[in-house]
Design a protein around this motif. Structure first.
Motif, PDB file in Angstrom:
ATOM      1  N   CYS A   1       0.814  -1.217   0.000  1.00  0.00           N
ATOM      2  CA  CYS A   1       0.000   0.000   0.000  1.00  0.00           C
ATOM      3  C   CYS A   1       0.845   1.263   0.000  1.00  0.00           C
ATOM      4  CB  CYS A   1      -0.934   0.010   1.210  1.00  0.00           C
ATOM      5  SG  CYS A   1      -2.130  -1.345   1.223  1.00  0.00           S
ATOM      6  N   GLY A   2       1.969   1.247   0.700  1.00  0.00           N
ATOM      7  CA  GLY A   2       2.815   2.432   0.771  1.00  0.00           C
ATOM      8  C   GLY A   2       3.820   2.549  -0.352  1.00  0.00           C
ATOM      9  N   GLY A   3       3.723   1.683  -1.373  1.00  0.00           N
ATOM     10  CA  GLY A   3       4.650   1.727  -2.494  1.00  0.00           C
ATOM     11  C   GLY A   3       5.872   0.858  -2.323  1.00  0.00           C
ATOM     12  N   ASP A   4       5.911   0.027  -1.263  1.00  0.00           N
ATOM     13  CA  ASP A   4       7.071  -0.827  -1.023  1.00  0.00           C
ATOM     14  C   ASP A   4       7.120  -1.955  -2.050  1.00  0.00           C
ATOM     15  OD1 ASP A   4       7.435   0.746   1.216  1.00  0.00           O
ATOM     16  OD2 ASP A   4       6.427  -0.649   2.565  1.00  0.00           O
ATOM     17  N   LEU A   5       8.301  -2.158  -2.645  1.00  0.00           N
ATOM     18  CA  LEU A   5       8.486  -3.200  -3.649  1.00  0.00           C
ATOM     19  C   LEU A   5       8.601  -4.566  -2.985  1.00  0.00           C
ATOM     20  CD1 LEU A   5       9.171  -4.078  -6.599  1.00  0.00           C
ATOM     21  CD2 LEU A   5      11.577  -3.690  -5.993  1.00  0.00           C
ATOM     22  N   GLY A   6       7.936  -5.560  -3.561  1.00  0.00           N
ATOM     23  CA  GLY A   6       8.020  -6.904  -3.010  1.00  0.00           C
ATOM     24  C   GLY A   6       7.664  -7.957  -4.032  1.00  0.00           C
ATOM     25  N   SER A   7       7.528  -9.175  -3.533  1.00  0.00           N
ATOM     26  CA  SER A   7       7.160 -10.307  -4.381  1.00  0.00           C
ATOM     27  C   SER A   7       6.097 -11.136  -3.676  1.00  0.00           C
ATOM     28  CB  SER A   7       8.379 -11.196  -4.654  1.00  0.00           C
ATOM     29  OG  SER A   7       7.991 -12.434  -5.239  1.00  0.00           O
ATOM     30  N   PRO A   8       5.004 -11.469  -4.374  1.00  0.00           N
ATOM     31  CA  PRO A   8       3.965 -12.278  -3.728  1.00  0.00           C
ATOM     32  C   PRO A   8       4.462 -13.652  -3.317  1.00  0.00           C
ATOM     33  CG  PRO A   8       3.558 -12.086  -6.094  1.00  0.00           C
ATOM     34  CD  PRO A   8       4.670 -11.145  -5.775  1.00  0.00           C
ATOM     35  N   GLY A   9       5.433 -14.187  -4.038  1.00  0.00           N
ATOM     36  CA  GLY A   9       5.958 -15.499  -3.703  1.00  0.00           C
ATOM     37  C   GLY A   9       6.811 -15.499  -2.448  1.00  0.00           C
ATOM     38  N   LEU A  10       7.425 -14.352  -2.147  1.00  0.00           N
ATOM     39  CA  LEU A  10       8.275 -14.238  -0.966  1.00  0.00           C
ATOM     40  C   LEU A  10       7.533 -13.609   0.204  1.00  0.00           C
ATOM     41  CD1 LEU A  10      11.471 -12.796  -2.705  1.00  0.00           C
ATOM     42  CD2 LEU A  10      11.090 -15.169  -2.005  1.00  0.00           C
ATOM     43  N   ASN A  11       6.509 -12.829  -0.097  1.00  0.00           N
ATOM     44  CA  ASN A  11       5.795 -12.019   0.887  1.00  0.00           C
ATOM     45  C   ASN A  11       6.786 -11.195   1.713  1.00  0.00           C
ATOM     46  OD1 ASN A  11       3.395 -10.975   1.771  1.00  0.00           O
ATOM     47  ND2 ASN A  11       2.892 -12.671   3.143  1.00  0.00           N
ATOM     48  N   MET A  12       7.681 -10.516   0.996  1.00  0.00           N
ATOM     49  CA  MET A  12       8.671  -9.620   1.578  1.00  0.00           C
ATOM     50  C   MET A  12       8.591  -8.293   0.833  1.00  0.00           C
ATOM     51  SD  MET A  12      11.794  -8.027   0.961  1.00  0.00           S
ATOM     52  CE  MET A  12      12.621  -8.982  -0.313  1.00  0.00           C
ATOM     53  N   TYR A  13       8.735  -7.191   1.591  1.00  0.00           N
ATOM     54  CA  TYR A  13       8.620  -5.868   0.998  1.00  0.00           C
ATOM     55  C   TYR A  13       9.782  -4.994   1.460  1.00  0.00           C
ATOM     56  CZ  TYR A  13       3.954  -7.617   0.137  1.00  0.00           C
ATOM     57  OH  TYR A  13       2.904  -8.405  -0.270  1.00  0.00           O
TER      58      TYR A  13
END
Length: 362
Positions: A325-337
Motif C-alpha cells: 500500500c505504501g509503495g514498497d516493492l516486493g514479491s507475492p511469492g516471498l511475501n517480503m517488501y
C-alpha cells in the motif's frame, strides 16, 4: 495516510506559489472557511478523498492541488496540509518551505526565528515546529519517474508542512481534528537525529521465506519472540476488539512489539478468541540486522539500488513483482517488501518479512 501521486503531469513552473500569513491563512485560504468556501477559493477544487467533510470535524484531500483541508467541530478550516510532491510552494517571509532538503529548511527556520525572537521546538517527526507561526514541518520520500516511465522511489527526502490557526498552534498534531486525518499517537517520537548503524556492526540474519527470519519463527507467541531476541519490547501497541453495541469494547489485542536493541518490530496476528502469533517482522533500516536475498543486501542500503537489483532478480526468476500500500516493492511469492526508513535528508532500506497468510497494509 495514503500516497496520492498526481505530480507527473505538472511541469516545475506549474505549482502554485502561496504566501503564508501566520495563524491567519495560506494562499487564498483563510482559517475559518467552510469546505465550500475552500473549494471556491481553489477554483472549484474537488476533495477526491475525504472523511466527515461538511458534517463537523473532518478533512478533505484536494488531490489536484496537493492540499488537504482539515475542519473543526463547526466545519471551519483549522489546518492546511501541503504535500511535498505536488502541493503549492509556500513561502514564509523569505523562506521556501515546501519540496526542499529538510536540513536546509530547518536551518532557515532557525535563522528566521532567531531574528524574530521566536522559539523553535522539535515535533514528533524530528522536524521544526513554531507555535508563533502555526507551522509544523515534516518530510517524505521523494518520488520520480524512471527512464521507462514507471514510478521510482528516490533516496532523498523533501519537505511538506502542516499549517494551522491559533487554536491548534500549541500542539498541531495533538488536536482531534488533525488526528482524524493523521493520528501520530502510536508513532515513535524522533528527537531530530537519525543515527545509522555501520554495516560492520550489524549482525547477519538468515531468512527462510514464509517461515523464519533470524531467530524468529512465524507462529511464535510474544513471550517466545522476546526470549529469542533476549530483549523486552521498548514499546507495545495494540487495540481493543469491538463487541456488540451493548457490550464493552472487549479485550485488548496485541498488534506489535518494537525491539530497539535488535532493530526489529514483531507484528502479530490474532484470530477470534485466539492468542497472538508472529505474522511478520519489520527490520529497521537504520539499526536492524543485515539480511540478504540471493546476494542482494536488503538492509541499510540505497533504496533505489535495492529496488533496481531486486526487480531485476524477480523478473529473471519469474517470481512476480508487487507493491504494498505504501509503495514498497516486493514479491507475492516471498511475501517480503523493501521499506524506506528516513535517515535525515536521505532514506535507507529496511524490509518487512511475512508469513504466507499475512496481508501487508503498510
Amino acid at each position: 495516510m495514503g500516497v496520492e501521486v498526481h505530480w507527473w503531469n505538472k511541469k516545475p513552473g506549474e505549482r502554485a506559489q502561496w504566501a503564508l500569513d501566520p495563524l491567519v491563512g495560506v494562499g487564498p485560504l483563510r482559517f475559518g472557511m467552510n469546505s465550500d468556501e475552500v473549494a471556491s477559493a481553489m477554483d472549484g477544487a474537488i476533495a477526491h478523498v475525504s472523511q466527515g467533510l461538511g458534517s463537523g470535524k473532518g478533512w478533505g484531500s484536494y488531490t489536484d492541488w496537493g492540499v488537504t483541508g482539515i475542519y473543526g467541530a463547526d466545519s471551519g478550516l483549522v489546518a492546511v496540509a501541503i504535500d511535498a510532491m505536488d502541493g503549492p510552494l509556500v513561502r514564509l517571509r523569505d523562506i521556501e518551505l515546501i519540496a526542499r532538503v529538510p536540513s536546509e529548511v530547518c536551518a532557515d527556520i532557525q535563522d528566521l526565528a532567531h531574528r524574530e525572537g521566536t522559539p523553535v521546538r522539535v515535533n514528533w517527526s524530528g522536524d521544526p515546529e513554531v507555535e508563533a507561526w502555526g507551522v509544523s514541518m515534516g518530510a517524505t520520500q521523494e518520488l520520480g519517474l524512471s527512464s521507462e516511465g514507471y514510478l521510482q522511489r528516490q533516496d532523498t527526502m523533501i519537505t511538506h508542512a502542516l499549517l494551522v490557526g491559533s487554536e491548534l498552534a500549541e500542539d498541531p498534531y495533538g488536536s482531534e481534528p488533525v488526528a482524524y486525518w493523521w493520528d501520530v499517537s502510536d508513532e515513535q517520537l524522533n528527537p531530530g537525529t537519525w543515527p545509522v548503524r555501520a554495516e560492520e556492526d550489524r549482525p547477519r540474519w538468515d531468512w527462510t521465506p514464509l517461515q523464519s527470519i533470524g531467530p524468529l519463527r512465524f507462529g511464535m507467541n510474544p513471550q517466545q519472540v522476546s526470549s529469542a531476541l533476549d530483549e523486552q519490547p521498548a514499546a507495545r501497541l495494540g487495540r481493543y476488539s469491538f463487541g456488540r453495541p451493548w457490550e464493552n469494547p472487549g479485550e485488548w489485542i496485541l498488534s506489535h512489539d518494537r525491539f530497539d536493541k535488535a532493530g526489529v518490530t514483531a507484528h502479530y496476528a490474532c484470530g477470534p478468541g485466539g492468542p497472538p502469533t508472529l505474522g511478520a517482522v519489520t527490520v529497521d533500516g537504520l539499526t536492524g540486522p543485515q539480511v540478504e536475498f540471493e546476494g542482494i543486501r536488503l538492509i541499510g542500503m540505497s533504496v533505489q539500488a535495492v529496488d533496481a537489483s531486486l526487480m531485476q532478480r524477480l523478473e529473471e526468476s519469474g517470481m512476480g513483482i508487487t507493491f504494498a500500500c505504501g509503495g514498497d516493492l516486493g514479491s507475492p511469492g516471498l511475501n517480503m517488501y523493501v521499506r524506506a526508513n528516513r535517515a535525515g535528508d536521505t532514506v535507507v532500506s529496511g524490509a518487512r518479512f511475512c508469513r504466507a497468510e499475512w496481508e501487508d497494509h503498510g
